[in-house]
Design a protein around this motif. Structure first.
Motif, PDB file in Angstrom:
ATOM      1  N   ARG A  73      -8.311   9.921  -5.834  1.00  0.00           N
ATOM      2  CA  ARG A  73      -8.028   9.618  -4.430  1.00  0.00           C
ATOM      3  C   ARG A  73      -8.799  10.510  -3.457  1.00  0.00           C
ATOM      4  O   ARG A  73      -8.677  10.377  -2.249  1.00  0.00           O
ATOM      5  N   VAL A  74      -9.550  11.461  -4.023  1.00  0.00           N
ATOM      6  CA  VAL A  74     -10.400  12.382  -3.237  1.00  0.00           C
ATOM      7  C   VAL A  74      -9.560  13.178  -2.243  1.00  0.00           C
ATOM      8  O   VAL A  74      -9.949  13.392  -1.091  1.00  0.00           O
ATOM      9  N   LEU A  75      -8.402  13.668  -2.706  1.00  0.00           N
ATOM     10  CA  LEU A  75      -7.567  14.517  -1.865  1.00  0.00           C
ATOM     11  C   LEU A  75      -7.874  15.999  -2.050  1.00  0.00           C
ATOM     12  O   LEU A  75      -7.412  16.818  -1.254  1.00  0.00           O
ATOM     13  N   GLY A  76      -8.611  16.335  -3.102  1.00  0.00           N
ATOM     14  CA  GLY A  76      -8.986  17.726  -3.317  1.00  0.00           C
ATOM     15  C   GLY A  76      -8.224  18.371  -4.450  1.00  0.00           C
ATOM     16  O   GLY A  76      -6.984  18.314  -4.493  1.00  0.00           O
ATOM     17  N   ARG A 100      16.587  26.227 -24.159  1.00  0.00           N
ATOM     18  CA  ARG A 100      17.328  26.057 -25.419  1.00  0.00           C
ATOM     19  C   ARG A 100      16.464  26.368 -26.637  1.00  0.00           C
ATOM     20  O   ARG A 100      16.967  26.427 -27.757  1.00  0.00           O
ATOM     21  N   GLY A 101      15.153  26.506 -26.436  1.00  0.00           N
ATOM     22  CA  GLY A 101      14.247  26.734 -27.556  1.00  0.00           C
ATOM     23  C   GLY A 101      13.676  25.459 -28.132  1.00  0.00           C
ATOM     24  O   GLY A 101      13.097  25.466 -29.227  1.00  0.00           O
ATOM     25  N   ASP A 102      13.816  24.338 -27.420  1.00  0.00           N
ATOM     26  CA  ASP A 102      13.291  23.061 -27.905  1.00  0.00           C
ATOM     27  C   ASP A 102      11.781  22.964 -27.683  1.00  0.00           C
ATOM     28  O   ASP A 102      11.200  23.714 -26.892  1.00  0.00           O
ATOM     29  N   ILE A 103      11.168  22.002 -28.361  1.00  0.00           N
ATOM     30  CA  ILE A 103       9.768  21.667 -28.129  1.00  0.00           C
ATOM     31  C   ILE A 103       9.730  20.449 -27.213  1.00  0.00           C
ATOM     32  O   ILE A 103      10.287  19.400 -27.544  1.00  0.00           O
ATOM     33  N   VAL A 104       9.094  20.593 -26.069  1.00  0.00           N
ATOM     34  CA  VAL A 104       8.959  19.491 -25.123  1.00  0.00           C
ATOM     35  C   VAL A 104       7.580  18.866 -25.303  1.00  0.00           C
ATOM     36  O   VAL A 104       6.560  19.554 -25.218  1.00  0.00           O
ATOM     37  N   ILE A 105       7.564  17.568 -25.583  1.00  0.00           N
ATOM     38  CA  ILE A 105       6.322  16.803 -25.680  1.00  0.00           C
ATOM     39  C   ILE A 105       6.309  15.838 -24.507  1.00  0.00           C
ATOM     40  O   ILE A 105       7.192  14.990 -24.388  1.00  0.00           O
ATOM     41  N   GLN A 106       5.308  15.973 -23.670  1.00  0.00           N
ATOM     42  CA  GLN A 106       5.320  15.212 -22.420  1.00  0.00           C
ATOM     43  C   GLN A 106       4.032  14.432 -22.210  1.00  0.00           C
ATOM     44  O   GLN A 106       2.930  14.958 -22.383  1.00  0.00           O
ATOM     45  N   ASP A 107       4.193  13.183 -21.831  1.00  0.00           N
ATOM     46  CA  ASP A 107       3.082  12.299 -21.483  1.00  0.00           C
ATOM     47  C   ASP A 107       2.819  12.465 -19.987  1.00  0.00           C
ATOM     48  O   ASP A 107       3.586  11.986 -19.166  1.00  0.00           O
ATOM     49  N   ARG A 108       1.743  13.181 -19.665  1.00  0.00           N
ATOM     50  CA  ARG A 108       1.272  13.494 -18.309  1.00  0.00           C
ATOM     51  C   ARG A 108       2.074  14.626 -17.657  1.00  0.00           C
ATOM     52  O   ARG A 108       3.283  14.748 -17.819  1.00  0.00           O
ATOM     53  N   TYR A 109       1.304  15.440 -16.906  1.00  0.00           N
ATOM     54  CA  TYR A 109       1.913  16.536 -16.145  1.00  0.00           C
ATOM     55  C   TYR A 109       1.006  16.787 -14.944  1.00  0.00           C
ATOM     56  O   TYR A 109       0.347  15.861 -14.452  1.00  0.00           O
ATOM     57  N   LEU A 110       0.953  18.009 -14.475  1.00  0.00           N
ATOM     58  CA  LEU A 110       0.246  18.276 -13.216  1.00  0.00           C
ATOM     59  C   LEU A 110      -1.257  18.016 -13.289  1.00  0.00           C
ATOM     60  O   LEU A 110      -1.887  17.710 -12.262  1.00  0.00           O
ATOM     61  N   ASP A 111      -1.857  18.127 -14.480  1.00  0.00           N
ATOM     62  CA  ASP A 111      -3.288  17.846 -14.587  1.00  0.00           C
ATOM     63  C   ASP A 111      -3.606  16.399 -14.219  1.00  0.00           C
ATOM     64  O   ASP A 111      -4.678  16.109 -13.687  1.00  0.00           O
ATOM     65  N   SER A 112      -2.662  15.498 -14.483  1.00  0.00           N
ATOM     66  CA  SER A 112      -2.866  14.104 -14.089  1.00  0.00           C
ATOM     67  C   SER A 112      -2.925  13.963 -12.572  1.00  0.00           C
ATOM     68  O   SER A 112      -3.724  13.182 -12.044  1.00  0.00           O
ATOM     69  N   SER A 113      -2.088  14.702 -11.869  1.00  0.00           N
ATOM     70  CA  SER A 113      -2.139  14.638 -10.405  1.00  0.00           C
ATOM     71  C   SER A 113      -3.457  15.168  -9.870  1.00  0.00           C
ATOM     72  O   SER A 113      -4.046  14.602  -8.951  1.00  0.00           O
ATOM     73  N   GLU A 138       0.829  -1.199   0.000  1.00  0.00           N
ATOM     74  CA  GLU A 138       0.000   0.000   0.000  1.00  0.00           C
ATOM     75  C   GLU A 138       0.869   1.256   0.000  1.00  0.00           C
ATOM     76  O   GLU A 138       1.909   1.307   0.663  1.00  0.00           O
ATOM     77  N   VAL A 139       0.453   2.253  -0.760  1.00  0.00           N
ATOM     78  CA  VAL A 139       1.041   3.590  -0.718  1.00  0.00           C
ATOM     79  C   VAL A 139      -0.083   4.538  -0.327  1.00  0.00           C
ATOM     80  O   VAL A 139      -1.074   4.659  -1.054  1.00  0.00           O
ATOM     81  N   ALA A 140       0.056   5.194   0.822  1.00  0.00           N
ATOM     82  CA  ALA A 140      -0.998   6.088   1.300  1.00  0.00           C
ATOM     83  C   ALA A 140      -1.261   7.188   0.274  1.00  0.00           C
ATOM     84  O   ALA A 140      -0.324   7.673  -0.379  1.00  0.00           O
ATOM     85  N   PRO A 141      -2.535   7.597   0.086  1.00  0.00           N
ATOM     86  CA  PRO A 141      -2.853   8.591  -0.940  1.00  0.00           C
ATOM     87  C   PRO A 141      -2.034   9.869  -0.857  1.00  0.00           C
ATOM     88  O   PRO A 141      -1.566  10.375  -1.881  1.00  0.00           O
ATOM     89  N   ARG A 142      -1.847  10.427   0.334  1.00  0.00           N
ATOM     90  CA  ARG A 142      -1.064  11.659   0.440  1.00  0.00           C
ATOM     91  C   ARG A 142       0.404  11.414   0.097  1.00  0.00           C
ATOM     92  O   ARG A 142       1.057  12.265  -0.528  1.00  0.00           O
ATOM     93  N   ALA A 143       0.915  10.251   0.505  1.00  0.00           N
ATOM     94  CA  ALA A 143       2.286   9.905   0.136  1.00  0.00           C
ATOM     95  C   ALA A 143       2.410   9.770  -1.378  1.00  0.00           C
ATOM     96  O   ALA A 143       3.407  10.206  -1.974  1.00  0.00           O
ATOM     97  N   GLU A 144       1.409   9.178  -2.011  1.00  0.00           N
ATOM     98  CA  GLU A 144       1.411   9.045  -3.469  1.00  0.00           C
ATOM     99  C   GLU A 144       1.472  10.414  -4.136  1.00  0.00           C
ATOM    100  O   GLU A 144       2.257  10.641  -5.064  1.00  0.00           O
TER     101      GLU A 144
END
Length: 219
Positions: free
Chosen positions: A110-113, A89-102, A61-67
């Protein structure tokens, strides 16, 4: 000529096709002569890969807040060591998941708010937000069928109950409704080629509004 970098993230539930679309966008931009850094969260750094193993594959188990804190720690390190240097550097960063996933998975799932989890990530990243977030939206039942077809073991989040994934999807859509200028919401039930064309079109517009010089033109 030096350009300001561009930060594009892909979001959505498990099984919606984020990795496929990120790869297609990378291929197109690279063909157009752009320098692309493609990465993911968690796991875009050596530290991140250790955290990814804990939050997605740890058998105990990983506690929700710890997660939530582990995801934020990964994000802080990843932004500092990968994303911000690439953008500088002027690069284009393509990222799979960011803060919206959290916000969706830990805040709603996890109903943390929403506010608490978002504030944590904003602090961890120094307030860095994407220029464009592509949300691939799909009914959780359809997404589950796709995951089943892959015949791979589910990770800790993929294994959650249906109610969890319904909350996650609803939160993603709420986030997109609150920031329509940042989000491009697409029906992930459509073909990969159709989705990729829409992504290219929107990325071209965003590049055109922020860069000077060569702007790739979508088909």
């Amino acid at each position: 000529m030096t350009h300001r970098g561009l930060f594009v993230t892909f979001e959505g539930g498990d099984g919606v096709g984020k990795t496929t679309q990120a790869a297609l966008l990378e291929e197109w931009l690279t063909t157009e002569g752009m320098t692309v850094v493609r990465t993911r969260e968690p796991g875009g750094t050596d530290v991140g890969r250790l955290i990814r193993d804990i939050v997605l594959h740890h058998r105990g188990e990983v506690a929700p807040r710890a997660e939530a804190l582990l995801y934020a720690a990964d994000r802080a390190h990843h932004v500092e060591t990968v994303v911000r240097p690439a953008l500088a550097r002027g690069d284009i960063v393509i990222q799979d998941r960011y803060l919206d996933s959290s916000v969706a998975y830990q805040g709603a799932g996890r109903v943390l708010g929403r506010d608490e989890v978002r504030d944590l990530s904003v602090w961890a990243t120094g307030g860095l937000l994407p220029d464009l977030t592509v949300l691939l939206d799909l009914d959780p039942d359809d997404a589950r069928r796709r995951l089943d077809a892959d015949d791979k073991p589910f990770d800790r989040l993929e294994s959650e109950q249906d109610e969890f994934h319904v909350r996650v999807r609803a939160e993603f859509l709420a986030l997109a409704a609150a920031e329509p200028e940042r989000f491009l919401v697409l029906d992930a039930a459509r073909s990969a080629d159709e989705l990729a064309a829409e992504v290219r079109g929107r990325v071209s517009l965003v590049i055109g509004s922020t860069w000077t010089g060569h702007v790739p033109t979508a088909d």
